[in-house]
Design a protein around this motif. Structure first.
Motif, PDB file in Angstrom:
ATOM      1  N   GLY A 120      76.795  29.390 -22.681  1.00 26.91           N
ATOM      2  CA  GLY A 120      76.929  30.027 -23.947  1.00 26.91           C
ATOM      3  C   GLY A 120      77.070  31.654 -23.717  1.00 26.91           C
ATOM      4  N   SER A 121      76.903  32.049 -22.689  1.00 33.32           N
ATOM      5  CA  SER A 121      77.273  33.534 -21.980  1.00 33.32           C
ATOM      6  C   SER A 121      78.750  33.793 -21.971  1.00 33.32           C
ATOM      7  CB  SER A 121      76.470  34.164 -21.135  1.00 33.32           C
ATOM      8  OG  SER A 121      75.126  34.300 -21.274  1.00 33.32           O
ATOM      9  N   ILE A 122      79.076  32.825 -21.180  1.00 34.40           N
ATOM     10  CA  ILE A 122      80.662  32.822 -20.491  1.00 34.40           C
ATOM     11  C   ILE A 122      81.906  32.703 -21.693  1.00 34.40           C
ATOM     12  CG2 ILE A 122      82.295  31.775 -18.919  1.00 34.40           C
ATOM     13  CD1 ILE A 122      80.034  30.562 -17.366  1.00 34.40           C
ATOM     14  N   ILE A 123      81.267  31.857 -22.687  1.00 36.92           N
ATOM     15  CA  ILE A 123      82.340  31.882 -23.907  1.00 36.92           C
ATOM     16  C   ILE A 123      82.661  33.184 -24.563  1.00 36.92           C
ATOM     17  CG2 ILE A 123      81.982  29.345 -24.131  1.00 36.92           C
ATOM     18  CD1 ILE A 123      80.306  30.558 -26.673  1.00 36.92           C
ATOM     19  N   PHE A 124      81.605  34.117 -24.292  1.00 39.68           N
ATOM     20  CA  PHE A 124      82.068  35.416 -25.009  1.00 39.68           C
ATOM     21  C   PHE A 124      82.973  36.190 -24.247  1.00 39.68           C
ATOM     22  CE2 PHE A 124      78.417  33.738 -27.329  1.00 39.68           C
ATOM     23  CZ  PHE A 124      78.966  34.083 -28.619  1.00 39.68           C
ATOM     24  N   GLY A 125      83.169  35.987 -23.198  1.00 39.41           N
ATOM     25  CA  GLY A 125      84.290  36.927 -22.176  1.00 39.41           C
ATOM     26  C   GLY A 125      85.433  36.749 -22.661  1.00 39.41           C
ATOM     27  N   LYS A 126      86.203  37.577 -21.982  1.00 40.93           N
ATOM     28  CA  LYS A 126      87.721  37.462 -22.270  1.00 40.93           C
ATOM     29  C   LYS A 126      88.298  36.181 -21.916  1.00 40.93           C
ATOM     30  CE  LYS A 126      92.139  39.919 -21.273  1.00 40.93           C
ATOM     31  NZ  LYS A 126      92.916  40.988 -20.580  1.00 40.93           N
ATOM     32  N   ILE A 128      87.245  32.239 -19.804  1.00 37.00           N
ATOM     33  CA  ILE A 128      86.337  31.582 -19.046  1.00 37.00           C
ATOM     34  C   ILE A 128      86.648  30.949 -17.850  1.00 37.00           C
ATOM     35  CG2 ILE A 128      85.322  30.843 -21.677  1.00 37.00           C
ATOM     36  CD1 ILE A 128      86.198  27.663 -20.515  1.00 37.00           C
ATOM     37  N   ILE A 129      87.830  31.507 -17.152  1.00 35.46           N
ATOM     38  CA  ILE A 129      88.251  30.954 -16.026  1.00 35.46           C
ATOM     39  C   ILE A 129      87.089  30.798 -15.049  1.00 35.46           C
ATOM     40  CG2 ILE A 129      88.686  33.217 -15.141  1.00 35.46           C
ATOM     41  CD1 ILE A 129      91.438  32.085 -13.960  1.00 35.46           C
ATOM     42  N   HIS A 130      85.912  31.684 -14.802  1.00 32.49           N
ATOM     43  CA  HIS A 130      85.099  31.526 -13.703  1.00 32.49           C
ATOM     44  C   HIS A 130      83.983  30.202 -13.888  1.00 32.49           C
ATOM     45  CE1 HIS A 130      86.208  35.862 -13.806  1.00 32.49           C
ATOM     46  NE2 HIS A 130      86.290  35.408 -12.556  1.00 32.49           N
ATOM     47  N   ALA A 131      84.047  29.650 -15.295  1.00 32.37           N
ATOM     48  CA  ALA A 131      83.398  28.351 -15.432  1.00 32.37           C
ATOM     49  C   ALA A 131      83.639  27.510 -14.295  1.00 32.37           C
ATOM     50  CB  ALA A 131      83.449  28.067 -16.653  1.00 32.37           C
ATOM     51  N   SER A 144      92.069  28.719 -21.833  1.00 31.38           N
ATOM     52  CA  SER A 144      90.652  29.157 -21.450  1.00 31.38           C
ATOM     53  C   SER A 144      90.407  30.603 -22.086  1.00 31.38           C
ATOM     54  CB  SER A 144      90.742  29.167 -19.971  1.00 31.38           C
ATOM     55  OG  SER A 144      91.428  30.114 -19.412  1.00 31.38           O
ATOM     56  N   SER A 145      91.183  31.029 -22.726  1.00 26.71           N
ATOM     57  CA  SER A 145      90.630  32.491 -23.454  1.00 26.71           C
ATOM     58  C   SER A 145      89.437  32.340 -24.139  1.00 26.71           C
ATOM     59  CB  SER A 145      91.800  32.865 -24.297  1.00 26.71           C
ATOM     60  OG  SER A 145      92.053  31.964 -25.333  1.00 26.71           O
TER      61      SER A 145
END
Length: 212
Positions: A120-126, A128-131, A144-145
């Protein structure tokens, strides 16, 4: 806009973040809980039990759960929206396909408050590649944007710099899962960032900024 984004982890280790969350919301209004990132509970019954049990202790009693984002409407009635952890690819796919990202942006632009944990945090980044460091793309997500509301930064969760046997591996993985010019905020599980309009504040310690 108010965004509280945590690195995830056990609720016993993030009481300072949960207390901050509870202190910022109107207890007379409902909190909307979105558990759809979770893969191991198709009815989300256990998820709702966990959320209710955890946040009742902070005084949050008015809780609604949404498991089909296509039907989420009138978000302005909620004092906050909590987006839980799980598989980031699954979460972002459901958000994009339901166009819930557009609703979230509108809600936030009207002084809404969103608390995201892990996925739920990662999706707000530019992006989500680090997921991909922790999650498998089981849903075939192509784009993945992310929603991109953290000054163009990516978010990486569950970062553990205290694990000496693992830190080099994690750092190399972050770099491997980055694109040129990426800037990534790596959050430990007891740390969060609070984004209010153009200001980012760190809650807890140990966050690391990676510039590729």
């Amino acid at each position: 806009m108010k965004l509280l984004l945590s690195g995830g982890g056990d609720s016993n280790n993030i009481t300072h973040i949960d207390e901050f969350f509870a202190s910022q919301i109107d207890m007379q209004k409902s909190v909307l809980y979105i558990p759809v990132a979770w893969e191991d509970d198709p009815t989300y019954t256990e998820c709702f039990y966990w959320f209710s049990n955890t946040y009742h202790s902070y005084g949050i009693k008015n809780i609604e759960m949404c498991i089909n984002l296509k039907y989420a409407s009138n978000l302005s009635q909620y004092s906050a929206i909590y987006i839980g952890g799980g598989n980031t690819f699954k979460l972002l796919k459901e958000i994009k396909e339901s166009r819930f990202d557009i609703k979230l942006i509108e809600y936030l632009s009207n002084s809404g408050f969103v608390y995201g944990g892990s996925a739920g945090s990662i999706i707000f980044g530019k992006d989500i590649i680090h997921a991909a460091i922790n999650d498998e793309n089981t849903v075939g997500l192509v784009d993945s944007s992310g929603i991109n509301l953290v000054k163009g930064y990516n978010i990486c969760c569950h970062y553990d710099e205290t694990d000496g046997t693992n830190i080099s591996y994690i750092q190399s993985k972050i770099k491997d899962h980055s694109k040129p010019t990426d800037i990534t905020i790596a959050l430990p599980e007891n740390c969060a960032i609070y984004v209010e309009n153009d200001t980012i504040t760190f809650l807890g310690s140990g966050a690391v900024l990676f510039v590729i």
